[in-house]
Design an enzyme around this catalytic site. Structure first.
Site, PDB file in Angstrom:
ATOM      1  N   ALA A  27       0.808  -1.227   0.000  1.00 56.54           N
ATOM      2  CA  ALA A  27       0.000   0.000   0.000  1.00 56.54           C
ATOM      3  C   ALA A  27       0.837   1.271   0.000  1.00 56.54           C
ATOM      4  O   ALA A  27       0.333   2.346   0.325  1.00 56.54           O
ATOM      5  CB  ALA A  27      -0.931   0.003   1.215  1.00 56.54           C
ATOM      6  N   ARG A  29       2.084   2.904  -2.546  1.00 60.75           N
ATOM      7  CA  ARG A  29       1.783   3.816  -3.646  1.00 60.75           C
ATOM      8  C   ARG A  29       0.784   3.140  -4.577  1.00 60.75           C
ATOM      9  O   ARG A  29       0.311   2.031  -4.324  1.00 60.75           O
ATOM     10  CB  ARG A  29       3.055   4.177  -4.422  1.00 60.75           C
ATOM     11  CG  ARG A  29       3.759   2.990  -5.066  1.00 60.75           C
ATOM     12  CD  ARG A  29       4.980   3.432  -5.851  1.00 60.75           C
ATOM     13  NE  ARG A  29       5.613   2.315  -6.547  1.00 60.75           N
ATOM     14  CZ  ARG A  29       6.580   2.445  -7.446  1.00 60.75           C
ATOM     15  NH1 ARG A  29       7.023   3.646  -7.761  1.00 60.75           N
ATOM     16  NH2 ARG A  29       7.093   1.386  -8.043  1.00 60.75           N
ATOM     17  N   ASN A 103      -2.823  -7.022  -2.441  1.00 65.19           N
ATOM     18  CA  ASN A 103      -2.452  -6.144  -3.548  1.00 65.19           C
ATOM     19  C   ASN A 103      -0.977  -6.242  -3.921  1.00 65.19           C
ATOM     20  O   ASN A 103      -0.614  -5.978  -5.071  1.00 65.19           O
ATOM     21  CB  ASN A 103      -2.786  -4.691  -3.191  1.00 65.19           C
ATOM     22  CG  ASN A 103      -2.281  -3.711  -4.229  1.00 65.19           C
ATOM     23  OD1 ASN A 103      -2.776  -3.656  -5.354  1.00 65.19           O
ATOM     24  ND2 ASN A 103      -1.256  -2.937  -3.866  1.00 65.19           N
ATOM     25  N   TYR A 173       4.031 -12.856 -14.613  1.00 65.19           N
ATOM     26  CA  TYR A 173       2.985 -12.020 -14.024  1.00 65.19           C
ATOM     27  C   TYR A 173       1.618 -12.548 -14.427  1.00 65.19           C
ATOM     28  O   TYR A 173       0.738 -12.759 -13.584  1.00 65.19           O
ATOM     29  CB  TYR A 173       3.153 -10.573 -14.475  1.00 65.19           C
ATOM     30  CG  TYR A 173       2.110  -9.638 -13.902  1.00 65.19           C
ATOM     31  CD1 TYR A 173       2.213  -9.171 -12.603  1.00 65.19           C
ATOM     32  CD2 TYR A 173       1.027  -9.215 -14.674  1.00 65.19           C
ATOM     33  CE1 TYR A 173       1.260  -8.310 -12.062  1.00 65.19           C
ATOM     34  CE2 TYR A 173       0.073  -8.361 -14.153  1.00 65.19           C
ATOM     35  CZ  TYR A 173       0.202  -7.912 -12.856  1.00 65.19           C
ATOM     36  OH  TYR A 173      -0.759  -7.066 -12.332  1.00 65.19           O
ATOM     37  N   LYS A 177      -1.024 -14.296 -11.783  1.00 68.03           N
ATOM     38  CA  LYS A 177      -2.324 -13.662 -11.563  1.00 68.03           C
ATOM     39  C   LYS A 177      -3.465 -14.626 -11.905  1.00 68.03           C
ATOM     40  O   LYS A 177      -4.515 -14.614 -11.246  1.00 68.03           O
ATOM     41  CB  LYS A 177      -2.438 -12.377 -12.380  1.00 68.03           C
ATOM     42  CG  LYS A 177      -1.588 -11.230 -11.842  1.00 68.03           C
ATOM     43  CD  LYS A 177      -1.952 -10.881 -10.410  1.00 68.03           C
ATOM     44  CE  LYS A 177      -1.219  -9.658  -9.914  1.00 68.03           C
ATOM     45  NZ  LYS A 177      -1.582  -9.290  -8.524  1.00 68.03           N
TER      46      LYS A 177
END
Length: 268
Positions: A27, A29, A103, A173, A177
């Site tokens: 968290a 940015r 995140n 990536y 994901k």
């Protein structure tokens, strides 16, 4: 043989609309900052996690509405580090976590034809450790607390459009994901009896500090043209969807993967 813990008796306590205790990983940015701000503006208490960007995380913390928010640092790629982050968040947020937003992520380019094998293998290791295993470990640690307290809760994972359309320059990536999406759906089924809802969002391209040079440069027009709206998303738009998926009203959305890409990629 591992001991099976009994399920709490009776229905779990329903989540309140506000005043929840929220851990947002990564968290410091970008989207993580936007998500932390959305929850704080909603009246929730937020634990702002950072890995190495402590100063930026402090800026996120200072920007949050309200009081009682905390800063927690730690390396999520290390299982012990993930446990320490959760312990610090639980302590700082008055004994519990009601919402976890996974995140934190790594997204480094490594096209196969241009990447030496040793670099390829190391980048895959990093992506799996942070994007997938850290998400799984944080989910286990936080959900176990929810189960033991009998309070229910929410897990929201940040996935990606790239999980569906492919990422030729960032294959690890895209693959991790996709795994995060699958993990979320598996947990949605297994954790529903405890009143824990699990959902994922799959954003397309959205504006952050990190990608600002790309949007301002020669490829900016092509990136915006990916969507028929002729623009990219704002991080606050993604954060608003995360806030809703974590709300009491979104329990029936558990198991969903919510596309947030401005019709730039449509899947059947």
């Amino acid at each position: 043989m591992a001991r099976t813990r009994p399920r709490p008796e009776g229905p779990p306590v329903k989540l309140p609309d506000t005043g929840r205790r929220v851990l947002v990983s990564g968290a410091s940015r970008g989207l993580g900052r936007a998500v932390a701000r959305a929850f704080a503006a909603n009246g929730d208490l937020v634990a702002v996690h950072h890995g190495t960007r402590a100063e930026e995380a402090r800026a996120t913390l200072a920007s949050l509405d309200g009081t009682g928010h905390v800063l927690v640092g730690g390396d999520l790629a290390d299982p012990a580090g993930a446990a320490a982050v959760v312990d610090a968040a639980v302590e700082g947020l008055a004994g519990g976590i009601d919402v976890l937003v996974n995140n934190a992520a790594v997204n480094l380019p490594h096209p196969l034809a241009e990447t030496p094998y040793e670099e390829w293998a190391e980048l895959w290791r990093q992506h799996v450790a942070v994007n997938l295993l850290a998400t799984a470990n944080l989910s286990h640690l936080v959900a176990r607390g929810m189960i033991d307290r009998g309070t229910g809760g929410r897990l929201v994972n940040i996935g990606s459009r790239g999980a569906f359309r492919g990422e030729p320059d960032h294959p690890a990536y895209g693959a991790t994901k996709a795994a995060v999406h699958a993990l979320g759906q598996s947990l949605a089924v297994s954790l529903a009896p405890y009143g824990i809802g699990v959902a994922s969002v799959a954003p397309g391209f959205f504006a952050t500090e990190r990608v600002a040079p790309r949007l301002a440069g020669p490829e900016g027009e092509a990136i915006r043209a990916q969507s028929p709206f002729g623009r990219v998303a704002d991080a606050d738009e993604i954060a608003a969807a995360v806030l809703w998926l974590a709300s009491p009203a979104a329990e029936w959305a558990s198991g969903t993967i919510l596309d947030l890409n401005g019709a730039s990629y449509l899947r059947s």
